[in-house]
Motif scaffolding. Structure first.
Motif, short mmCIF file in Angstrom:
data_model
loop_
_atom_site.label_atom_id
_atom_site.label_comp_id
_atom_site.label_asym_id
_atom_site.label_seq_id
_atom_site.Cartn_x
_atom_site.Cartn_y
_atom_site.Cartn_z
N VAL A 105 -3.03 -3.39 -7.81
CA VAL A 105 -3.91 -2.16 -8.56
C VAL A 105 -4.12 -1.05 -7.44
O VAL A 105 -4.92 -1.50 -6.46
CB VAL A 105 -5.16 -2.87 -9.21
CG1 VAL A 105 -6.10 -1.45 -9.58
CG2 VAL A 105 -4.72 -3.80 -10.20
N LEU A 106 -3.76 0.19 -7.55
CA LEU A 106 -4.21 0.98 -6.71
C LEU A 106 -5.62 1.35 -6.90
O LEU A 106 -6.25 1.28 -7.62
CB LEU A 106 -3.30 2.47 -7.08
CG LEU A 106 -1.89 2.42 -6.94
CD1 LEU A 106 -1.39 3.77 -7.44
CD2 LEU A 106 -1.39 2.08 -5.82
N THR A 107 -6.29 1.59 -5.64
CA THR A 107 -7.61 1.52 -5.47
C THR A 107 -8.08 3.17 -6.08
O THR A 107 -7.20 3.93 -6.42
CB THR A 107 -8.27 1.65 -4.04
OG1 THR A 107 -7.64 2.65 -3.44
CG2 THR A 107 -7.81 0.25 -3.53
N ASP A 108 -9.26 3.22 -6.52
CA ASP A 108 -9.71 4.61 -6.83
C ASP A 108 -9.44 5.78 -5.90
O ASP A 108 -9.17 6.71 -6.16
CB ASP A 108 -11.41 4.58 -7.04
CG ASP A 108 -11.47 3.58 -8.15
OD1 ASP A 108 -10.86 3.27 -9.01
OD2 ASP A 108 -12.72 3.39 -8.40
N ASP A 109 -9.65 5.29 -4.42
CA ASP A 109 -9.33 6.17 -3.55
C ASP A 109 -7.66 6.71 -3.44
O ASP A 109 -7.62 7.84 -3.18
CB ASP A 109 -9.62 5.57 -2.01
CG ASP A 109 -9.54 6.71 -1.07
OD1 ASP A 109 -10.13 7.67 -1.02
OD2 ASP A 109 -8.66 6.22 -0.19
N GLU A 110 -7.21 5.73 -3.56
CA GLU A 110 -5.48 5.84 -3.53
C GLU A 110 -5.10 6.85 -4.83
O GLU A 110 -4.35 7.92 -4.42
CB GLU A 110 -4.84 4.64 -3.77
CG GLU A 110 -4.65 3.85 -2.69
CD GLU A 110 -4.15 2.61 -2.54
OE1 GLU A 110 -3.29 2.42 -1.65
OE2 GLU A 110 -4.31 1.75 -3.52
N HIS A 112 0.95 -1.25 -0.02
CA HIS A 112 -0.02 -0.05 -0.06
C HIS A 112 0.78 1.29 -0.11
O HIS A 112 2.14 1.10 0.46
CB HIS A 112 -1.02 -0.05 1.32
CG HIS A 112 -1.93 -0.89 1.11
ND1 HIS A 112 -3.05 -0.87 0.48
CD2 HIS A 112 -2.17 -2.17 1.89
CE1 HIS A 112 -3.76 -2.24 0.56
NE2 HIS A 112 -3.00 -2.78 1.53
N ILE A 113 0.26 2.21 -0.52
CA ILE A 113 1.00 3.62 -0.32
C ILE A 113 1.19 4.18 0.93
O ILE A 113 0.13 4.25 1.62
CB ILE A 113 0.32 4.67 -1.17
CG1 ILE A 113 0.37 4.30 -2.68
CG2 ILE A 113 1.22 6.01 -1.19
CD1 ILE A 113 -0.07 5.13 -3.73
N ASP A 114 2.20 4.63 1.43
CA ASP A 114 2.45 5.16 2.63
C ASP A 114 2.34 6.74 2.27
O ASP A 114 3.22 7.53 2.01
CB ASP A 114 3.63 4.92 3.09
CG ASP A 114 4.13 5.46 4.61
OD1 ASP A 114 3.16 6.47 5.02
OD2 ASP A 114 4.96 5.18 5.36
N PHE A 115 1.06 7.34 2.68
CA PHE A 115 0.54 8.39 2.25
C PHE A 115 1.52 9.43 3.28
O PHE A 115 1.73 10.70 2.47
CB PHE A 115 -0.53 8.80 2.16
CG PHE A 115 -1.25 8.30 1.06
CD1 PHE A 115 -1.44 9.06 -0.07
CD2 PHE A 115 -2.03 7.08 0.90
CE1 PHE A 115 -2.03 8.81 -1.40
CE2 PHE A 115 -2.55 6.75 -0.36
CZ PHE A 115 -2.66 7.56 -1.39
#
Length: 422
Positions: A200-205, A171-174
């Motif tokens: 696959v990055l989520t739409d929210d990401e 996951h992305i570490d925002f």
């Protein structure tokens, strides 16, 4: 022979993509059987090949169409009818406001990213130096050598979510991304699905990255070579996103036309104008073959049905079979497999592997299996000794099932030997 800095950079055999393509070419030309799990060549899908063969036969039967395809230069922006048809297709499918002036074609995605990255990063006239931010490492091996200057990328390591049965997901570490964003960043770039991991990055990401890019007045580049709307090799819910601060890059290669070398850039007018200007100087014009072969299915919208009903199920079935084989063959090995969510790669992590991924690559090559060692997929990561990067490999499941199965068995045996100290 004395070479310039440019010449030395692009003839350096330590380049990950150059080493990969050289080994793939040697394997294809050699007499020894190789299990080709290393490259990005799409699978041979009969239904897709039949469709393109029929289109070529139609071109050959129509008086003058073949001659126009091979005998005329297109504009530096690319094939006019294809661009107009694609703009209409995208607007109809997604309600976007794409004009023909928002689309340019290139000779493959690799050349598209070479131009895009160097438009937004590198040395600027005011003396500043900007970088491309990769918010989720690992990322595509082909990005790593595209910058014309040094210190071209900065990447953020991922967070890891563990699942069941040896599975995991990045996951992305925002927080890390926000801490990295500053005036030195010229653009943010993601691949979706991510090559090499199939994430696959989520739409929210994607929406969060889009907001961050807009807040810092830099573009968000989305590499959709495997993604939506075509070839749609995505096994999760994901919607495409585009507006004038997003540069969406698509390709006809994974649709089944890698030899056509057709990259597609969708961006605001000024970016397309810049791309077209560079294309005129470097190549005069992109080639017409891929655009002409795909033209009718773009105009009719058939490309959506082909992607949804043929290409996506084909790769999803192969992915699930390859995952099952890995769980079977690696049953007694300390392995982790990234969740297979798209593209046609599997990403394996061998925690505590006594040898590094390059050494594993060499052992496998000697045994007739080509994979890609993981350390090539972390351009811009601040810590060159980040242990994780040396414990991972990428393998393709797009090849015939007997090749994939045999390759997985050899990888498992070789990794098992490494853990046992051999």
């Amino acid at each position: 022979m004395k070479l310039s800095s440019f010449g030395q950079k692009y003839t350096n055999l330590s380049s990950g993509i150059l080493h990969l393509m050289d080994d793939l070419g040697s394997a294809m030309a050699g007499r020894t059987q190789m299990h080709m799990l290393g490259g990005g060549n799409p699978g041979r899908i009969p239904e897709v090949e039949i469709r393109f063969r029929a289109r070529m036969e139609n071109i050959l039967s129509n008086d003058g169409e073949f001659e126009r395809m091979i005998g005329n230069y297109d504009s530096p922006q690319g094939h006019h009818d294809f661009i107009e048809g694609l703009a209409a297709f995208l607007n109809q499918q997604f309600g976007w406001d794409v004009k023909p002036s928002n689309i340019a074609l290139t000779n493959g995605s690799q050349s598209a990213f070479f131009v895009l990255f160097n438009l937004f990063a590198g040395q600027f006239a005011d003396g500043s130096h900007k970088k491309i931010l990769l918010p989720l490492a690992p990322e595509y091996i082909g990005y790593g050598d595209l910058g014309l200057t040094d210190d071209f990328f900065v990447a953020c390591p991922p967070t890891v979510e563990y699942g069941d049965a040896h599975m995991f997901k990045y996951h992305i570490d925002f927080e890390a991304v926000k801490a990295t964003l500053n005036d030195d960043i010229g653009a943010i770039c993601i691949s979706r699905p991510t090559n090499p991991t199939g994430n696959v990055l989520t739409d929210d990401e994607v929406a969060q990255l889009d907001q961050l890019a807009q807040a810092h007045n830099i573009p968000l580049i989305v590499d959709g070579a495997y993604g939506t709307p075509f070839p749609n090799i995505i096994f999760t819910d994901a919607q495409p996103l585009w507006h004038d601060n997003i540069v969406l890059c698509l390709s006809l290669s994974k649709l089944g036309l890698p030899g056509g070398r057709t990259g597609i850039i969708i961006a605001r007018d000024e970016i397309i104008h810049a791309i077209s200007s560079v294309s005129a100087i470097l190549t005069l014009a992109p080639n017409s073959l891929g655009a002409v072969l795909a033209l009718e299915m773009i105009q009719s919208g058939e490309i959506m049905c082909l992607s949804r009903d043929v290409i996506k199920p084909y790769y999803h079935s192969k992915a699930m079979q390859a995952v099952a084989w890995i769980h079977e063959c690696f049953a007694d090995v300390d392995y982790f497999l990234h969740q297979a969510e798209g593209a046609f790669f599997l990403w394996m992590w061998f925690r505590g592997l006594p040898i590094n991924s390059q050494q594993l690559y060499e052992r496998l090559k000697a045994r007739g299996v080509l994979i890609v060692p993981g350390h090539h997929f972390f351009p811009g990561l601040a810590d060159p000794d980040f242990p994780h990067r040396h414990q991972c490999i990428r393998l393709s499941y797009a090849q015939p099932p007997e090749t994939v199965r045999a390759g997985i068995e050899i990888i498992a045996a070789t990794v098992r030997e490494a853990y046992s100290g051999k």
